[in-house]
Structures are given as C-alpha cells and as structure tokens.
Design an enzyme around this catalytic site. Structure first.
Site, PDB file in Angstrom:
ATOM      1  N   HIS A   1      19.451  -1.432 -35.868  1.00  0.00           N
ATOM      2  CA  HIS A   1      18.245  -2.173 -35.489  1.00  0.00           C
ATOM      3  C   HIS A   1      17.023  -1.249 -35.499  1.00  0.00           C
ATOM      4  CE1 HIS A   1      18.875   0.086 -31.909  1.00  0.00           C
ATOM      5  NE2 HIS A   1      18.065  -0.613 -31.148  1.00  0.00           N
TER       6      HIS A   1
ATOM      7  N   SER B   1      19.089   5.589 -32.489  1.00  0.00           N
ATOM      8  CA  SER B   1      20.027   5.242 -33.559  1.00  0.00           C
ATOM      9  C   SER B   1      19.561   5.797 -34.892  1.00  0.00           C
ATOM     10  CB  SER B   1      20.203   3.726 -33.651  1.00  0.00           C
ATOM     11  OG  SER B   1      20.818   3.252 -32.478  1.00  0.00           O
TER      12      SER B   1
ATOM     13  N   VAL C   1      30.238   1.404 -26.794  1.00  0.00           N
ATOM     14  CA  VAL C   1      31.085   2.304 -27.595  1.00  0.00           C
ATOM     15  C   VAL C   1      30.427   3.687 -27.623  1.00  0.00           C
ATOM     16  CG1 VAL C   1      31.947   0.464 -29.119  1.00  0.00           C
ATOM     17  CG2 VAL C   1      29.873   1.697 -29.745  1.00  0.00           C
TER      18      VAL C   1
ATOM     19  N   HIS D   1      15.764   5.330 -23.752  1.00  0.00           N
ATOM     20  CA  HIS D   1      14.777   6.347 -23.374  1.00  0.00           C
ATOM     21  C   HIS D   1      15.460   7.464 -22.580  1.00  0.00           C
ATOM     22  CE1 HIS D   1      10.884   3.984 -24.113  1.00  0.00           C
ATOM     23  NE2 HIS D   1      11.887   3.353 -24.694  1.00  0.00           N
TER      24      HIS D   1
ATOM     25  N   ASP E   1       8.226  -0.529 -32.677  1.00  0.00           N
ATOM     26  CA  ASP E   1       8.642   0.779 -33.206  1.00  0.00           C
ATOM     27  C   ASP E   1       9.875   0.651 -34.096  1.00  0.00           C
ATOM     28  OD1 ASP E   1      10.127   0.403 -30.700  1.00  0.00           O
ATOM     29  OD2 ASP E   1      10.832   2.451 -30.986  1.00  0.00           O
TER      30      ASP E   1
ATOM     31  N   GLN F   1      28.783   5.684 -29.670  1.00  0.00           N
ATOM     32  CA  GLN F   1      28.178   5.557 -31.003  1.00  0.00           C
ATOM     33  C   GLN F   1      28.169   6.864 -31.788  1.00  0.00           C
ATOM     34  OE1 GLN F   1      24.994   2.840 -31.972  1.00  0.00           O
ATOM     35  NE2 GLN F   1      23.646   4.557 -32.424  1.00  0.00           N
TER      36      GLN F   1
ATOM     37  N   ASP G   1       6.708   8.219 -19.590  1.00  0.00           N
ATOM     38  CA  ASP G   1       6.282   7.409 -20.730  1.00  0.00           C
ATOM     39  C   ASP G   1       5.549   6.147 -20.300  1.00  0.00           C
ATOM     40  OD1 ASP G   1       8.728   6.354 -19.899  1.00  0.00           O
ATOM     41  OD2 ASP G   1       9.758   6.686 -21.813  1.00  0.00           O
TER      42      ASP G   1
HETATM   43  C1  LIG Z   1      12.294   0.555 -25.616  1.00  0.00           C
HETATM   44  C2  LIG Z   1      13.146   0.802 -26.793  1.00  0.00           C
HETATM   45  O1  LIG Z   1      14.356   1.387 -26.442  1.00  0.00           O
HETATM   46  C3  LIG Z   1      15.186   1.321 -27.515  1.00  0.00           C
HETATM   47  O2  LIG Z   1      16.507   1.729 -27.223  1.00  0.00           O
HETATM   48  P1  LIG Z   1      17.718   0.963 -27.851  1.00  0.00           P
HETATM   49  O3  LIG Z   1      18.796   0.988 -26.864  1.00  0.00           O
HETATM   50  O4  LIG Z   1      17.297  -0.367 -28.396  1.00  0.00           O
HETATM   51  O5  LIG Z   1      18.112   1.808 -29.140  1.00  0.00           O
HETATM   52  P2  LIG Z   1      18.340   3.337 -29.446  1.00  0.00           P
HETATM   53  O6  LIG Z   1      17.049   4.083 -29.418  1.00  0.00           O
HETATM   54  O7  LIG Z   1      19.103   3.380 -30.676  1.00  0.00           O
HETATM   55  O8  LIG Z   1      19.188   3.909 -28.237  1.00  0.00           O
HETATM   56  C4  LIG Z   1      20.453   3.505 -27.916  1.00  0.00           C
HETATM   57  C5  LIG Z   1      21.254   4.717 -27.479  1.00  0.00           C
HETATM   58  O9  LIG Z   1      22.402   4.253 -26.831  1.00  0.00           O
HETATM   59  C6  LIG Z   1      23.560   4.704 -27.510  1.00  0.00           C
HETATM   60  N1  LIG Z   1      24.562   3.624 -27.496  1.00  0.00           N
HETATM   61  C7  LIG Z   1      24.159   2.318 -27.563  1.00  0.00           C
HETATM   62  C8  LIG Z   1      25.076   1.314 -27.499  1.00  0.00           C
HETATM   63  C9  LIG Z   1      26.459   1.650 -27.375  1.00  0.00           C
HETATM   64  O10 LIG Z   1      27.362   0.806 -27.325  1.00  0.00           O
HETATM   65  N2  LIG Z   1      26.794   2.955 -27.329  1.00  0.00           N
HETATM   66  C10 LIG Z   1      25.885   3.960 -27.395  1.00  0.00           C
HETATM   67  O11 LIG Z   1      26.264   5.137 -27.356  1.00  0.00           O
HETATM   68  C11 LIG Z   1      23.129   5.054 -28.913  1.00  0.00           C
HETATM   69  O12 LIG Z   1      23.980   6.026 -29.474  1.00  0.00           O
HETATM   70  C12 LIG Z   1      21.710   5.544 -28.671  1.00  0.00           C
HETATM   71  O13 LIG Z   1      21.721   6.907 -28.300  1.00  0.00           O
HETATM   72  C13 LIG Z   1      14.713   2.186 -28.637  1.00  0.00           C
HETATM   73  O14 LIG Z   1      14.667   3.542 -28.334  1.00  0.00           O
HETATM   74  C14 LIG Z   1      13.398   1.725 -29.032  1.00  0.00           C
HETATM   75  O15 LIG Z   1      12.944   2.531 -30.064  1.00  0.00           O
HETATM   76  C15 LIG Z   1      12.470   1.611 -27.879  1.00  0.00           C
HETATM   77  O16 LIG Z   1      11.366   0.916 -28.266  1.00  0.00           O
END
Ligand SMILES: C[C@@H]1O[C@H](OP(=O)(O)OP(=O)(O)OC[C@H]2O[C@@H](n3ccc(=O)[nH]c3=O)[C@H](O)[C@@H]2O)[C@H](O)[C@H](O)[C@H]1O
Length: 459
Positions: free
Chosen positions: A351, A356, A334, A18, A376, A336, A115
């Site tokens: 996922h 993502s 990482v 978020h 979601d 991403q 939120d």
């Molecule tokens: C309550 C929930 O939060 C969730 O966040 P979640 O972390 O699971 O996933 P992403 O929205 O992909 O967000 C993850 C974010 O972390 C970044 N990242 C993650 C792991 C890593 O190793 N490196 C990175 O850069 C990635 O690039 C993205 O921007 C979702 O929103 C979901 O929709 C919502 O219901």
C-alpha cells in the site's frame, strides 16, 4: 568521536507505522552512542520491545492516554481501532501536555523529536529544549501539500489546483489523478483531534519547530528537502534511509514451513500495513487478481468492514476451494520483515506506507504499488514508479480510483515476467537502488551529517 553523546527524547504519533521507524532511527542513533528517551503507549510496549536493539541506550517511557469521549479504553494506537477513531487518539495525545512536560523536566533531553503533536515546539522552547519535527512521511508529500507556496494560493484550494505541484516544486512528473486530488483535498480539512484540521496541525508544527527532519536519502529526497528548507526558512535534515537491521527472529514456524514448499522468488506477498482497511468489493477484487496470476500468495490484511467474523468470511465465493493450499489469507499480525527476506518471496504488493516501501526496497522481491487513501502513499507510489522506476503501479479508474482483478494480475505479471522489457528495467533499477541503500557508506555519511546538524542546533 570526541564530542559527548546526545540525549534525545522522542514522542511520535501513536501509530505502528510511525513508532516502528522512530525505533529504527533510535537504533541508528544509539549505535553511535546517543541516548534516547522514547515515549510509548503503555499497552503496546510488548509489541515494540522486539525492535529495540540497544536497550541500554534506548529507554522506553510508557504513558497512559487520558480518557477521551468515544475512544474505547483499550485503544492507544491506530492499529487498535478503525480509521474514524484515529482523531480521538490524537485528541487524547493532545491531552498529555502536562504529563509530557513533567517527563521532559525529569529527563532533561537536549532535543525532542515529534511529528503530529503540534504543541511540542512551544513546550520544548519553554523548557530550553530544541525541537525537531521528524517525519517518516516523505518530503515530497509535505512539499507538494503543505509548502507555504501552496498556502499562497489561498484557503479555497481546489482539487484542480492540487493536481499540479506548487510553484518551485522540484519535480514535474509527480502529478495526481483526479481521484487522488480528491483525497488530498479531503485530508486538508480533516478534523484531526481537538477540532484542528490535519493540515493546520502539520503546518503549525512545521512553522514552530526549530528544524524539520525526514527519513530519506539525499539522492532520492534531497531536492524536496532543500525546497522545504527554503520554503520554511529553517534547517531541514535527512537521517538517511534508516534501513532496518536484518531481522534476527525466524518467521513464525507455520509461515516458514508454508513458504518453503515453493520455489525461489515465486510467492506474492501482499500486505497493507498496520491500519489500512479495504472495502469488501476491492478486497475481493484483489484476491481474485491474485488467483488470476496462477502464483502462490500470502495475504496479510485486516478484514473489510461490514461485520465479517474473519478475513476468511469476506473471501469471494468459491475462492478458498479454488486456490486450496496455493493461497493464504491471514487477518492477524505477521513478521513482515522476516517474510520479505524469505527466498521464496518474489513479489510484494504494498500500500506504499513509508515503512513497507523501505522494507520492500532493501529486499529482493519486486514491488507492485497499490497506494491507499493517504497522500504519502500516493506520492511514494508515484516516486517509485515514475521517478525511480523501481516498481509498477496497479492501474485504476481515473475518476473512481477503483482497481480491477485484471489490473492487479497485470502489474504482478509485469514485475514477475522474465521476458517483459518493463519488468527487466524495473528489476535492474531496484537492484541498483537496493545496493545503494544497503551500502554502509551511504548510511554512515547520512548519519554523520544528521548528527552534525543536530549538534548545530545546540550551538
Ligand atoms: C500515518 C501513516 O502510517 C502508515 O503506517 P502503515 O502501518 O500504514 O504502513 P507502514 O509504514 O508500512 O508501516 C507498517 C509497519 O508495520 C509492520 N507490520 C505491519 C503489519 C504486519 O502484520 N506486520 C508488520 O510487521 C511493517 O513491517 C511496517 O514496519 C505509513 O507509515 C504512512 O506512510 C503514514 O502516513
């Protein structure tokens, strides 16, 4: 622009999934000269600074969460603790009301975005500030799950009820499987901080806020947002897809070196966001499915529960020796966005977290959808596979919801196989959607309308 810039305070749920999109939205607003006061968890600041592209206009206000029984001192976002602790982070956030009131009095924003902190609209109203419930969760999920039409069905909503959309819902192809309806039903009565159900928290916020807003575009999310505006009888706004700015940093040297040994579009990258933890058997099935594809792969996943020292310790027997240098399993953070933009990466097993999904859509890699236990994620997956046809869902057992190594391998093969008709259709649709999402016209017209509607709230 002849109107004075807006001053907006933001206070999102303390989860990386978020916080990051809220910063990405703040960047889009700051690009147009608006000022953002961003409330963040204190110790997480070092992870978030890199995303702030307009530090002169986006100011971080770190806060310390008050102690909460059972919550470790170091924990302040959901990526610091396993899922059973998330409700305690929420409870601690609920105890910041006085701190937030003082901060808002001092900052004097015109609008505050939030939120999950359902009490914010009342506080904002008392201080003469407009509140906007800005959700990164897609409007289809909220419309499906939390529309007043659904509530009219009564409090004893069954799993069978939840398998079908509520009346007036704008899509008939968004249906749930029995194992998914179980997840939706369970979430409705999940205690999420201070004894309040997650569903009631969201519903209170939706009924009391001045406006509802979503990350998303008119073309994809428009009908769902109109449905919600109608259902709640208040303005519902769309910010546009909030496509992240292209990454400026290079991948960690070790990942870049590893990725460079493989040919273009050949590597499968698999990651499940910042908080998702797979049970050991499913974790191993996923790895075995990747092994079956015969393709190189980079997996960034948290270690399964059960006291494993590391992700490596949870690998299937003999797996490491068999895949050797072709596969990497990593248990840490990482970059991403940088990995997805690498030319060797051809497939992203996701996922279906909101962040993502957007990051996957704006890159060239093909999408394999493996939604986990959040509603979601499931709706995102259905939207990408059934409505937009830009990705392939991994098949699962209808009742138990489990996937197999074979179903993982099958989905990867479909999107990666040049000869597959389904793969071709998906690749073409993805390319079209990608170019729409990346077009400046789409972004700027969404932002124009979004800012105009924010100004309307102040008139
Ligand atoms: C309550 C929930 O939060 C969730 O966040 P979640 O972390 O699971 O996933 P992403 O929205 O992909 O967000 C993850 C974010 O972390 C970044 N990242 C993650 C792991 C890593 O190793 N490196 C990175 O850069 C990635 O690039 C993205 O921007 C979702 O929103 C979901 O929709 C919502 O219901």
């Amino acid at each position: 622009m002849d109107e004075a810039p807006l001053h907006i305070a933001v206070f999102p749920w303390f989860a990386m999934g978020h916080l990051i999109p809220y910063i990405q939205l703040s960047n889009k607003l700051a690009k147009r000269g608006h000022r953002i006061s961003f409330i963040i968890p204190r110790k997480t600041r070092s992870k978030l600074d890199q995303f702030n592209l307009y530090p002169r206009l986006i100011t971080f206000y770190p806060i310390t969460l008050p102690p909460c029984d059972g919550l470790p001192d170091y924990a302040e976002t959901t990526s610091d603790v396993p899922p059973p602790f998330f409700r305690l982070i929420m409870a601690a956030m609920d105890r910041t009301e006085n701190q937030i009131e003082e901060l808002l009095l001092q900052l004097k924003p015109q609008i505050v975005f939030f939120d999950f902190v359902y009490w914010l609209p009342n506080l904002a109203c008392k201080l003469g500030i407009k509140s906007v419930l800005f959700l990164i969760i897609n409007p289809a999920t909220v419309g499906y799950n939390a529309s007043p039409a659904r509530l009219l069905q009564g409090s004893k909503l069954t799993e069978a009820d939840l398998m079908k959309p509520p009346s007036g819902f704008p899509s008939s192809s968004m249906k749930l499987h029995p194992h998914e309806a179980k997840i939706f039903a369970w979430r409705r009565t999940l205690d999420f901080g201070n004894g309040i159900f997650f569903h009631d928290r969201l519903y209170k916020g939706l009924t009391q806020t001045d406006a509802i807003a979503f990350k998303g575009s008119t073309e994809i999310e428009g009908p769902f947002v109109d449905y919600l505006a109608n259902q709640y009888g208040k303005p519902a706004l769309l910010s546009g897809p909030v496509v992240p700015e292209p990454p400026t940093s290079r991948s960690d040297e070790k990942w870049a070196r590893w990725l460079e040994q493989f040919k273009e579009d050949s590597v499968v990258y698999c990651a499940f966001g910042s908080e998702c933890i797979l049970q050991t058997a499913q974790f191993q099935e996923l790895l075995l499915g990747l092994e079956m594809t015969g393709l190189p792969f980079l997996v960034a996943l948290l270690k399964p529960p059960g006291g494993f020292e590391s992700v490596e310790a949870a690998m299937p027997e003999g797996f490491k020796e068999r895949v050797k240098e072709r596969g990497i399993i990593y248990g840490g953070w990482v970059q991403q966005q940088v990995i997805l933009a690498h030319s060797s990466v051809g497939c992203f097993i996701t996922h279906c977290g909101a962040g993502s999904i957007t990051e996957g859509l704006v890159n060239k890699c093909q999408l394999v959808l493996l939604p986990q236990t959040l509603p979601d994620h499931i709706m995102n997956s259905r939207m990408m596979s059934s409505e937009l046809k830009v990705g392939v869902e991994v098949e699962r057992g209808e009742e138990d919801g489990l996937f197999s190594r074979g179903s993982v391998c099958k989905a990867v093969k479909i999107v990666m196989d040049d000869e597959s008709e389904t793969g071709k259709e998906i690749r073409e649709n993805h390319a079209k959607l990608r170019s729409y999402l990346l077009s400046n016209d789409s972004e700027s017209s969404h932002m124009d309308r979004f800012c105009e509607k924010l100004r309307d709230l102040l008139r």
